[in-house]
Design an enzyme around this catalytic site. Structure first.
Site, PDB file in Angstrom:
ATOM      1  CE  LYS A 136     121.292  45.269  55.920  1.00 24.51           C
ATOM      2  NZ  LYS A 136     122.314  44.411  56.507  1.00 24.51           N
TER       3      LYS A 136
ATOM      4  N   PRO B 267     112.492  39.449  60.380  1.00 25.91           N
ATOM      5  CG  PRO B 267     113.905  37.601  60.162  1.00 25.91           C
ATOM      6  CD  PRO B 267     112.952  38.463  59.391  1.00 25.91           C
ATOM      7  CB  VAL B 268     113.480  41.884  65.646  1.00 23.82           C
ATOM      8  CG1 VAL B 268     114.175  42.960  66.453  1.00 23.82           C
ATOM      9  CG2 VAL B 268     112.088  42.333  65.240  1.00 23.82           C
TER      10      VAL B 268
ATOM     11  CB  ALA C  42     117.551  39.056  61.380  1.00 27.58           C
ATOM     12  N   GLY C  43     120.275  41.103  61.044  1.00 22.66           N
ATOM     13  CA  GLY C  43     121.242  41.493  60.016  1.00 22.66           C
ATOM     14  C   GLY C  43     120.556  41.759  58.685  1.00 22.66           C
ATOM     15  CG  LEU C  44     117.676  39.684  57.438  1.00 21.86           C
ATOM     16  CD1 LEU C  44     116.459  38.782  57.602  1.00 21.86           C
ATOM     17  CD2 LEU C  44     118.401  39.350  56.127  1.00 21.86           C
TER      18      LEU C  44
ATOM     19  N   GLY D 147     115.911  45.448  59.231  1.00 20.70           N
ATOM     20  CA  GLY D 147     114.470  45.641  59.448  1.00 20.70           C
ATOM     21  C   GLY D 147     114.105  47.025  59.984  1.00 20.70           C
ATOM     22  N   GLY D 148     114.828  47.487  60.992  1.00 24.20           N
ATOM     23  CA  GLY D 148     114.530  48.805  61.563  1.00 24.20           C
ATOM     24  C   GLY D 148     114.809  49.916  60.556  1.00 24.20           C
ATOM     25  CB  SER D 149     117.663  50.499  58.238  1.00 24.43           C
ATOM     26  OG  SER D 149     118.639  50.315  59.223  1.00 24.43           O
TER      27      SER D 149
ATOM     28  CG  ASP E 173     122.480  49.617  57.166  1.00 25.14           C
ATOM     29  OD1 ASP E 173     123.546  50.078  56.725  1.00 25.14           O
ATOM     30  OD2 ASP E 173     122.383  48.511  57.736  1.00 25.14           O
TER      31      ASP E 173
HETATM   32  P1  ATP Z   1     121.064  45.892  60.607  1.00 18.87           P
HETATM   33  O1  ATP Z   1     121.069  44.816  59.580  1.00 18.87           O
HETATM   34  O2  ATP Z   1     120.771  47.266  60.037  1.00 18.87           O
HETATM   35  O3  ATP Z   1     122.253  45.844  61.525  1.00 18.87           O
HETATM   36  P2  ATP Z   1     119.257  44.341  62.196  1.00 18.87           P
HETATM   37  O4  ATP Z   1     118.401  43.648  61.181  1.00 18.87           O
HETATM   38  O5  ATP Z   1     120.379  43.527  62.749  1.00 18.87           O
HETATM   39  O6  ATP Z   1     119.789  45.678  61.569  1.00 18.87           O
HETATM   40  P3  ATP Z   1     116.958  45.502  63.442  1.00 18.87           P
HETATM   41  O7  ATP Z   1     115.932  44.443  63.389  1.00 18.87           O
HETATM   42  O8  ATP Z   1     116.891  46.593  62.456  1.00 18.87           O
HETATM   43  O9  ATP Z   1     118.393  44.810  63.418  1.00 18.87           O
HETATM   44  O10 ATP Z   1     116.961  46.228  64.869  1.00 18.87           O
HETATM   45  C1  ATP Z   1     117.457  45.670  66.006  1.00 18.87           C
HETATM   46  C2  ATP Z   1     117.230  46.541  67.257  1.00 18.87           C
HETATM   47  O11 ATP Z   1     116.551  47.766  66.985  1.00 18.87           O
HETATM   48  C3  ATP Z   1     116.376  45.814  68.247  1.00 18.87           C
HETATM   49  O12 ATP Z   1     116.985  45.997  69.501  1.00 18.87           O
HETATM   50  C4  ATP Z   1     115.035  46.485  68.189  1.00 18.87           C
HETATM   51  O13 ATP Z   1     114.393  46.465  69.449  1.00 18.87           O
HETATM   52  C5  ATP Z   1     115.375  47.901  67.781  1.00 18.87           C
HETATM   53  N1  ATP Z   1     114.323  48.526  66.931  1.00 18.87           N
HETATM   54  C6  ATP Z   1     113.898  49.801  67.004  1.00 18.87           C
HETATM   55  N2  ATP Z   1     112.964  50.052  66.077  1.00 18.87           N
HETATM   56  C7  ATP Z   1     112.789  48.924  65.362  1.00 18.87           C
HETATM   57  C8  ATP Z   1     111.972  48.570  64.266  1.00 18.87           C
HETATM   58  N3  ATP Z   1     111.126  49.441  63.693  1.00 18.87           N
HETATM   59  N4  ATP Z   1     112.083  47.326  63.784  1.00 18.87           N
HETATM   60  C9  ATP Z   1     112.963  46.440  64.335  1.00 18.87           C
HETATM   61  N5  ATP Z   1     113.725  46.723  65.390  1.00 18.87           N
HETATM   62  C10 ATP Z   1     113.672  47.950  65.903  1.00 18.87           C
END
Ligand code: ATP
Length: 291
Positions: free
Chosen positions: A11, A94-95, A97-99, A101-103, A136
């Protein structure tokens, strides 16, 4: 059915406003979230008992700390199913990233397990479980274009703002979401989103008006700590974007474009300096090309 594979989309935030800090440490927000066609691939196989997970991506845990594992635990805890699952995740998003990914992986696991086990839970039950895993995750159950309020889990469906050309640039430095919220000064915010005006522009599928009205109050913290984010936004404008904003608490910056040609031009320019650059499109709720 013994197994299922789902595409779990990332997202972006077309807007983020933070209204107040709540006594429990959370913040009350008002944001417009939008799915894009950058997807993780989540595969779930039935097992007789227990949950295992495999994700060959650095910085993503392969145990119960993975949010997708938590989603599977929550599914089995809240349903009469006595089974298990092996989950494997191929990360394209990407992990950190504000996208989201985990959610989105967590939402994919909830939907996938429910389908594997004969749709034993209703959509509203799934949404309820999603809310216990992360704010999210609820959005990611249906995706598309939605207004999120409360701590991000009170959702209202908006008309799909789909098929819009977007370029994402993710710089290599991480930004801690908790750092951003801790340093956010609500009393100093001057440039807040006009959420209802943005909803009108989305409803009219008026891409330039949406671009013009996009705001993210979290930029006040992230951009002042990392001036490179400002430079990326300026470069987007030089390359012909209608507007550029930060997604979530960063560090990803996205630009909105009028057509694929302009978007691809910007992508090529950014690829000279950044590894993680993506040309994507916005997608609607339950996009049939994905689910
Ligand atoms: P949001 O935009 O919801 O704030 P994000 O994109 O910034 O999320 P994510 O990539 O969802 O961040 O997750 C970041 C943290 O969650 C990392 O520390 C990662 O190790 C942990 N994590 C746990 N499970 C997952 C997963 N399935 N995918 C990605 N990161 C995960």
């Amino acid at each position: 059915m013994k197994g299922i594979t789902l595409l779990s989309p990332a997202k972006i935030n077309l807007s983020i406003d933070v209204l107040e800090k709540l006594p429990n440490g959370y913040h009350s927000v008002e944001m417009i979230m939008q799915s894009i066609n950058l997807c993780d691939i989540v595969t779930i196989e039935k097992r007789y008992g227990g949950i295992t997970i495999n994700c060959e991506e650095p910085y993503v845990p392969n145990d119960r700390r993975n949010i997708a594992y938590k989603a599977a635990e929550a599914f089995f805890a809240h349903s009469p199913v006595r089974g298990g699952a092996h989950i494997s995740i191929k990360k394209n998003i990407p992990v950190s990233a504000g996208l989201g990914g985990g959610s989105t992986d967590a939402a994919g696991v909830l939907k996938g397990l429910n389908q594997l086990y004969g749709n034993i839970l209703s959509r509203s039950q799934l949404l309820k479980i999603a809310g216990t895993i992360g704010a999210d995750v609820s959005f990611c159950i249906d995706g598309g274009t939605q207004l999120a309020r409360g701590i991000g889990d009170e959702l209202t469906r908006l008309p799909d703002f789909e098929n819009v050309d977007i370029v994402l640039v993710k710089p290599s430095f991480p930004i801690s979401t908790s750092y951003v919220y801790r340093h956010l000064k609500l009393e100093d915010l001057t440039d807040r989103p006009d959420t209802s005006g943005l909803i009108d522009a989305i409803t009219g599928m008026d891409i330039p008006a949406v671009a013009k009205k996009m705001r993210n109050v979290l930029e006040t913290v992230s951009v002042s700590k990392y001036p490179e984010l400002k430079t990326i936004m300026e470069r987007f404008m030089d390359y012909g974007a209608l507007a550029a904003r930060m997604s979530g608490s960063g560090p990803t910056i996205f630009g909105v474009f009028e057509n694929p040609e302009k978007a691809l031009f910007a992508k090529e320019k950014f690829l000279k300096d950044y590894k993680n650059v993506y040309y994507v499109k916005t997608i609607g709720r339950g996009d049939k090309t994905l689910w």
